[in-house]
Motif scaffolding. Structure first.
Motif: not given
Length: 304
Positions: A240-247, A259-267, A296-299
């Motif tokens: 869901g990081f590089d493909n946030p619209e994959w279900h 929608r929730v995922r994209i909004a949360l990652l943007r925030e 991107r997920c940055v550990p």
């Protein structure tokens, strides 16, 4: 809860060679990420609307198998003020087909945490890999009688008559989810503390309903002395990081979930706060960076 309180190898207590708990300090709030283990899941469930070739490349790029994946399960323990809060409870031990999951009880003990000291449980949602641990013999009897279990009103209501129309799960899963949620609601109905949209459980501990994954899916946001961390439950999965619209096949409303995922990652990318999620590789503590229109997920560096 602190690193100093965790037993070392060669000392009394239960311990493991492979790390299964990780301590994080968020201001005055103590956080312990605990691995409940891993469970197998068909790979396509991670991206049901993705082009198979594109998803295959995604798996190849991460050296992951294309048939069955090991899905991590993380829970967290939060200590704020006089509250010790367990966020989600893992799968439990009543599923012999998943022998490498359901380790929350064992790993609480390994961390020196008495289940009887837990004052509150927050459930992000009522899927069996989040509530099953509360039904485990050996844990349930050790929980305090005045334990409070917090869940969104919409979530509790949904599972009285769940709708799986838009999910895409392996065949036996919906019946198992329905049965475990029903049993949980029956056994814990007297301890449920429901909320509508937001609830401040303890100083700096805010539960917020997002919906999407399930109607009452919620996240837990921690903030203290300028530091912050969000436990996102199932709002974010590895693809869901590089493909946030994959279900994801477990999403009851895939469009809203995206929608929730994209909004949360943007925030989270804007604030720079830490992220932990149930199904990211343990300990899953990371930051979110933007990369064009995706993320991107940055550990975060491992803090010894």
């Amino acid at each position: 809860m602190s690193l100093d309180s965790i037993p070392r190898l060669g000392t009394a207590g239960v311990d493991e060679l492979v790390p299964s708990r990780y301590a994080v300090q968020i201001g005055d709030i103590e956080v312990l990420v605990i691995s409940d283990g891993v469970l197998p899941i068909t790979a396509r469930t991670m991206a049901t609307n993705a082009d198979p070739t594109e998803f295959g490349h995604w798996l190849d790029d991460r050296f992951l198998p294309k048939d069955v994946l090991d899905w991590p399960l993380n829970v967290v323990v939060v200590r704020s003020g006089d509250r010790t809060i367990l966020v989600d409870a893992g799968l439990g031990v009543e599923f012999p087909d998943f022998p490498r999951a359901g380790n929350t009880v064992h790993r609480l003990e390994a961390a020196g945490i008495d289940p009887g000291a837990v004052t509150d449980v927050v459930l992000t949602h009522l899927h069996m890999d989040h509530v099953g641990g509360l039904l485990t013999q050996g844990l349930k009897e050790r929980l305090r009688p005045d334990l409070r279990v917090h869940v969104a009103t919409a979530e509790a209501e949904f599972w009285h008559s769940p709708d799986f129309t838009y999910t895409d799960m392996p065949g036996p899963v919906p019946d198992a989810l329905r049965a475990i949620a029903s049993r949980f609601l029956s056994e814990y109905h007297g301890q449920l503390q429901t909320f509508e949209s937001e609830y401040e459980l303890a100083p700096g501990v805010l539960i917020s309903r997002t919906g999407g994954h399930t109607p009452g899916h919620s996240i837990v946001r921690l903030e203290s002395r300028g530091d912050a961390l969000t436990f996102a439950g199932d709002a974010v999965f590895a693809p869901g990081f590089d493909n946030p619209e994959w279900h994801n096949g477990f999403e009851h409303d895939p469009v809203e979930s995206a929608r929730v995922r994209i909004a949360l990652l943007r925030e989270l990318a804007a604030t720079g706060e830490a992220l932990v999620a149930t199904h990211l590789p343990f300990p899953s503590v990371c930051r979110v960076a933007t990369d064009g229109d995706v993320f991107r997920c940055v550990p975060t560096p491992w803090d010894y």
